[in-house]
Design a protein around this motif. Structure first.
Motif, mmCIF file in Angstrom:
data_model
loop_
_atom_site.group_PDB
_atom_site.id
_atom_site.type_symbol
_atom_site.label_atom_id
_atom_site.label_comp_id
_atom_site.label_asym_id
_atom_site.label_seq_id
_atom_site.Cartn_x
_atom_site.Cartn_y
_atom_site.Cartn_z
ATOM 1 N N ASP A 671 2.991 6.050 55.445
ATOM 2 C CA ASP A 671 2.710 6.699 54.161
ATOM 3 C C ASP A 671 1.224 7.054 54.020
ATOM 4 O O ASP A 671 0.868 8.060 53.395
ATOM 5 C CB ASP A 671 3.149 5.806 52.983
ATOM 6 C CG ASP A 671 2.341 4.520 52.919
ATOM 7 O OD1 ASP A 671 2.160 3.881 53.965
ATOM 8 O OD2 ASP A 671 1.899 4.156 51.809
ATOM 9 N N LEU A 672 0.360 6.254 54.638
ATOM 10 C CA LEU A 672 -1.072 6.565 54.571
ATOM 11 C C LEU A 672 -1.376 7.835 55.373
ATOM 12 O O LEU A 672 -2.162 8.678 54.939
ATOM 13 C CB LEU A 672 -1.912 5.396 55.103
ATOM 14 C CG LEU A 672 -3.430 5.640 55.154
ATOM 15 C CD1 LEU A 672 -3.986 6.002 53.782
ATOM 16 C CD2 LEU A 672 -4.150 4.418 55.716
ATOM 17 N N LEU A 673 -0.704 7.999 56.518
ATOM 18 C CA LEU A 673 -0.902 9.212 57.311
ATOM 19 C C LEU A 673 -0.493 10.452 56.532
ATOM 20 O O LEU A 673 -1.174 11.477 56.562
ATOM 21 C CB LEU A 673 -0.099 9.140 58.615
ATOM 22 C CG LEU A 673 -0.775 8.452 59.811
ATOM 23 C CD1 LEU A 673 0.137 8.508 61.019
ATOM 24 C CD2 LEU A 673 -2.111 9.101 60.144
ATOM 25 N N LEU A 674 0.641 10.342 55.790
ATOM 26 C CA LEU A 674 1.110 11.473 54.984
ATOM 27 C C LEU A 674 0.075 11.823 53.911
ATOM 28 O O LEU A 674 -0.203 12.987 53.646
ATOM 29 C CB LEU A 674 2.453 11.134 54.332
ATOM 30 C CG LEU A 674 3.666 11.138 55.270
ATOM 31 C CD1 LEU A 674 4.898 10.593 54.545
ATOM 32 C CD2 LEU A 674 3.942 12.564 55.764
ATOM 33 N N LEU A 683 -11.286 18.108 54.277
ATOM 34 C CA LEU A 683 -12.617 17.545 54.588
ATOM 35 C C LEU A 683 -12.955 17.603 56.073
ATOM 36 O O LEU A 683 -14.128 17.631 56.450
ATOM 37 C CB LEU A 683 -12.706 16.081 54.109
ATOM 38 C CG LEU A 683 -12.588 15.857 52.596
ATOM 39 C CD1 LEU A 683 -12.558 14.361 52.283
ATOM 40 C CD2 LEU A 683 -13.769 16.498 51.872
ATOM 41 N N GLY A 684 -11.935 17.560 56.918
ATOM 42 C CA GLY A 684 -12.166 17.612 58.355
ATOM 43 C C GLY A 684 -12.716 16.308 58.909
ATOM 44 O O GLY A 684 -12.812 15.289 58.217
ATOM 45 N N LEU A 685 -13.082 16.327 60.189
ATOM 46 C CA LEU A 685 -13.608 15.150 60.871
ATOM 47 C C LEU A 685 -15.099 15.020 60.571
ATOM 48 O O LEU A 685 -15.852 15.968 60.714
ATOM 49 C CB LEU A 685 -13.396 15.282 62.390
ATOM 50 C CG LEU A 685 -13.735 14.046 63.227
ATOM 51 C CD1 LEU A 685 -12.860 12.873 62.833
ATOM 52 C CD2 LEU A 685 -13.573 14.360 64.704
ATOM 53 N N THR A 686 -15.509 13.843 60.128
ATOM 54 C CA THR A 686 -16.919 13.625 59.776
ATOM 55 C C THR A 686 -17.287 12.172 60.021
ATOM 56 O O THR A 686 -16.429 11.283 59.979
ATOM 57 C CB THR A 686 -17.172 13.972 58.290
ATOM 58 O OG1 THR A 686 -18.507 13.587 57.957
ATOM 59 C CG2 THR A 686 -16.210 13.265 57.360
ATOM 60 N N ASP A 687 -18.569 11.930 60.295
ATOM 61 C CA ASP A 687 -19.050 10.557 60.450
ATOM 62 C C ASP A 687 -19.085 9.836 59.108
ATOM 63 O O ASP A 687 -19.044 8.615 59.040
ATOM 64 C CB ASP A 687 -20.465 10.546 61.051
ATOM 65 C CG ASP A 687 -20.442 10.927 62.526
ATOM 66 O OD1 ASP A 687 -19.390 10.747 63.159
ATOM 67 O OD2 ASP A 687 -21.480 11.410 63.025
ATOM 68 N N LYS A 688 -19.173 10.618 58.037
ATOM 69 C CA LYS A 688 -19.265 10.029 56.704
ATOM 70 C C LYS A 688 -17.861 9.816 56.141
ATOM 71 O O LYS A 688 -17.133 10.773 55.900
ATOM 72 C CB LYS A 688 -20.097 10.920 55.787
ATOM 73 C CG LYS A 688 -21.565 10.987 56.201
ATOM 74 C CD LYS A 688 -22.383 11.741 55.183
ATOM 75 C CE LYS A 688 -23.865 11.724 55.555
ATOM 76 N NZ LYS A 688 -24.709 12.442 54.588
ATOM 77 N N ALA A 711 -5.924 8.429 64.286
ATOM 78 C CA ALA A 711 -4.511 8.766 64.498
ATOM 79 C C ALA A 711 -4.282 10.269 64.318
ATOM 80 O O ALA A 711 -3.541 10.887 65.090
ATOM 81 C CB ALA A 711 -3.646 7.968 63.523
ATOM 82 N N LEU A 712 -4.925 10.863 63.324
ATOM 83 C CA LEU A 712 -4.751 12.290 63.073
ATOM 84 C C LEU A 712 -5.337 13.137 64.205
ATOM 85 O O LEU A 712 -4.865 14.244 64.486
ATOM 86 C CB LEU A 712 -5.403 12.670 61.737
ATOM 87 C CG LEU A 712 -4.660 12.171 60.485
ATOM 88 C CD1 LEU A 712 -5.511 12.312 59.245
ATOM 89 C CD2 LEU A 712 -3.341 12.931 60.312
ATOM 90 N N GLN A 713 -6.343 12.625 64.864
ATOM 91 C CA GLN A 713 -6.916 13.339 66.011
ATOM 92 C C GLN A 713 -5.964 13.325 67.210
ATOM 93 O O GLN A 713 -6.052 14.184 68.081
ATOM 94 C CB GLN A 713 -8.245 12.688 66.419
ATOM 95 C CG GLN A 713 -9.376 12.933 65.420
ATOM 96 C CD GLN A 713 -10.606 12.124 65.777
ATOM 97 O OE1 GLN A 713 -11.247 12.379 66.791
ATOM 98 N NE2 GLN A 713 -10.934 11.150 64.945
#
Length: 715
Positions: A671-674, A683-688, A711-713
């Motif tokens: 559910d968190l992935l959804l 927001l995309g991939l970010t270090d922040k 996981a999304l990557q």
């Protein structure tokens, strides 16, 4: 106006030179303001990371950073540490010769020195010709409280620093101090002509420091306690602060005589020593050739020694600022450390005389009273200490003697009546010790000679110990029942309120003195048990830490520099816990920058490899992988290994980078992935991770967010 740097550049500098991936609280905000060319006042406790606030922007800015520092030893210590990190740094002061001075100035002109430390006296000379010719990007004023007459360490030469804004009107100035109340803060800004400066006040709480006060302990017992305390910590460095030079030398001589045969070396330091002897003593302490230093308040301001494990105040300090700064010498690396303050009436009387004879009598008396209130506190001491600096601690600290031994009250009416009656019968012409001796029925010659044994209340308090009477007298003073006549040789007087209590037999509540065993003895048993523990009983972490500490000490002797400059204890403990066996893994350890990795990395990784081979130990990454292969999730691995979930995620990332098959999707709740997918698309991939954290309003932890992004990557 010069080119501004970015906070991303600052983070790169932090990691590359200092070996840290993240800033501590407030550091990033302070650095951001400086990069925007704004003036800043920083109040941050000793060990809180003040130096990083100007050292990092100094390396981001294109030009030179001038650091005004009050003590030669402080300059030397910081320059040594910066050079060890591969940073161009130097100092101009009276200890360098003409040739060296010319070379330093040449290096500044060539742009090879990024931080130049200068004393406030020397600054005025250099402002006439040399410094205005350089591209000065930043000015840092350390120990900024020295500029204020309201500060605890006022220095007239600091008052000339206001001219800096005239010489460098467009250059940002950062003023830094560890101790300044609200009045002093305002005065610093006024004196430096920084009315628009951003003010940052970090928490003054140092939770790793335990706080203990010992009241009215006789000199003989005090020395016995201190000896026991030190013997319980035979490998630890500590400082004993004394009120006078004579006391420093006496305490050091006593301890050397009794502890020297145990292999514990003790030195002393005060302003009355010859400069060479003073410098030798300080260097011996910094380089761990001396374990214990007995010193006046002249000592400690100029050292950055991170592994001081305890501080004892042999006498009551003059004010809270000085006390806070001095205990701050302990535990600068964040490791648990002890502080003990000894307090008695004699100290209070002497300091009162000093305060009354000073040029600022009213202020110094008020500061001394606040110090006394702390020493006599019946509530959590950390709350009292922090409240002085305008900070509120809501919960009990559970790391001070009052929290460990909560005070209990009793009906002290009869006891008070005895004391007041005796004092009145003695015509209010005696001090506290004589009053106590009469109450206890002493047969001293001067008491019998004066006929004090004939008064009705002679011996009326014989069942109460001298130490307990001392505490009760202090409580009567605090409640305004008696007072000290400072102008009559510190004799005691019964106040009007006290006379009313006696006449009307009003009830008086007092607190019971806490029945301390000598302060270090329980700790001594525990610590000695650890010292005597067989090697086979020590954990792998403990064994490796000791080996790395010996390696560090050997390198320090070879290079003639303090051991903590190479790596501090916290960094060694991280190495012992994570067991990095190659340079890549070593650089992930907090405190290992690129320069130190290049200079010392091979010796430390080889030592760790040898240890693992000898003891057949797996490295920390392999232990995590074994548990992952057995099907444990991140939380379960973290619990079994006693590490944080963040560290376990980092280990799994390490293996994924090495080509191992890590299924992060199996480690995240579906559910968190959804819920994360649409946010990730936005927001995309970010270090922040903060934007994600704020999106979920704190309902999803940073660790869960980090795992979900991994996981999304994969998808």
């Amino acid at each position: 106006m010069q080119e501004n740097g970015t906070i991303e550049q600052a983070k790169t500098v932090l990691k590359h030179y200092f070996g840290y991936a993240q800033f501590r609280p407030l550091q990033e905000e302070i650095i951001e303001k400086l990069l925007q060319q704004q003036d800043v006042l920083v109040l941050m406790p000793t060990g809180g990371g003040k130096s990083i606030c100007y050292q990092v922007p100094a390396l981001v800015f294109p030009g030179l950073t001038i650091v005004i520092s009050p003590l030669i030893a402080l300059m030397k210590d910081q320059v040594t540490a910066l050079q060890a990190n591969g940073i161009g740094a130097a100092y101009l002061n009276s200890t360098i010769g003409m040739d060296e001075e010319q070379w330093i100035k040449h290096e500044c002109v060539q742009g090879r020195i990024k931080l130049l430390y200068v004393s406030p006296e020397r600054l005025q000379t250099e402002l006439r010709s040399f410094l205005p010719t350089l591209p000065v990007s930043l000015i840092a004023i350390d120990e900024a409280h020295c500029i204020s007459q309201w500060g605890h360490d006022f220095r007239p030469e600091y008052t000339q620093l206001a001219s800096l804004k005239t010489h460098f009107p467009k250059t940002p100035i950062v003023a830094l101090t560890a101790t300044a109340d609200k009045t002093t803060r305002k005065d610093i800004l006024a004196q430096l002509a920084l009315p628009q400066a951003n003010v940052f006040v970090a928490s003054f709480d140092r939770p790793n420091l335990s706080l203990q006060v010992r009241s009215n302990v006789q000199k003989k017992d005090k020395m016995e306690e201190i000896r026991a305390f030190i013997l319980a910590r035979p490998k630890d460095s500590g400082i004993i602060y004394c009120m006078s030079r004579k006391t420093c030398e006496e305490v050091a001589a006593d301890l050397n005589q009794t502890l020297g045969r145990q292999g514990i070396s003790v030195g002393y330091y005060h302003a009355g020593m010859a400069p060479d002897a003073r410098d030798t003593a300080q260097q011996d302490f910094i380089n761990d050739r001396l374990q214990v230093m007995c010193a006046t308040i002249a000592f400690g301001m100029g050292i950055d020694k991170s592994n001081v494990r305890w501080v004892i105040h042999y006498n009551l300090p003059r004010n809270m600022e000085g006390y806070y700064q001095e205990i701050g010498r302990a535990g600068r690396d964040g490791v648990s450390s002890d502080t003990i303050l000894y307090f008695n009436m004699g100290d209070l009387n002497m300091l009162t005389r000093f305060a009354q004879e000073s040029g600022q009598q009213e202020m110094n008396m008020e500061k001394l009273n606040r110090m006394r209130q702390y020493a006599e506190a019946n509530t959590c001491r950390r709350k009292v200490l922090l409240s002085y600096f305008g900070e509120t601690l809501e919960q009990q600290c559970n790391n001070c003697d009052v929290c460990a031994n909560p005070r209990s009250f009793f009906d002290g009416t009869v006891l008070t009546q005895k004391a007041l009656s005796a004092l009145l019968r003695l015509n209010e012409r005696v001090g506290s010790q004589m009053l106590i001796d009469v109450l206890r029925g002493s047969h001293r010659a001067d008491i019998l000679q004066a006929g004090y044994d004939k008064i009705k209340t002679y011996g009326a308090g014989a069942d109460i110990s001298n130490r307990d009477w001392q505490q009760y007298i202090l409580q009567l003073l605090d409640q305004g029942i008696i007072e000290i006549a400072y102008d009559e040789n510190f004799t005691l007087k019964v106040t009007d309120f006290g006379k009313t209590i006696l006449a009307e037999k009003r009830p008086v509540q007092l607190t019971r003195p806490v029945d301390f065993t000598p302060s270090a003895k329980p700790a001594a048993k525990e610590k000695q048990g650890r010292e005597k523990k067989l090697k086979s009983e020590m954990t792998a972490d403990e064994q490796l830490f000791e080996q790395l500490r010996k390696l560090r000490y050997g390198i320090a002797k070879e290079e003639n520099m303090p051991a903590y400059v190479i790596f501090n204890d916290n960094t060694l403990k991280e190495m012992a816990a994570q067991m990095p066996v190659n340079m890549s893994a070593l650089k992930r350890i907090p405190g290992v920058g690129d320069a130190k990795a290049a200079r010392y990395g091979e010796r430390f990784t080889h030592a760790i490899q040898d240890f693992m081979y000898k003891y057949n130990k797996k490295d920390t990454y392999s232990e995590t992988w074994d548990l992952y292969e057995r099907g444990l999730n991140v939380a379960e691995i973290a619990e079994q290994r006693g590490l944080t979930q963040s560290t376990i995620i980092q280990h799994l990332q390490h293996w994924a980078e090495k080509g191992k098959e890590v299924s992060f999707r199996d480690l995240v709740a579906p559910d968190l992935l959804l819920r994360m997918r649409p946010v990730y698309a936005q927001l995309g991939l970010t270090d922040k991770l903060k934007p994600y954290y704020e999106h979920f309003r704190g309902a999803v932890s940073y660790d869960e967010i980090r795992l979900a992004l991994l996981a999304l990557q994969e998808a």
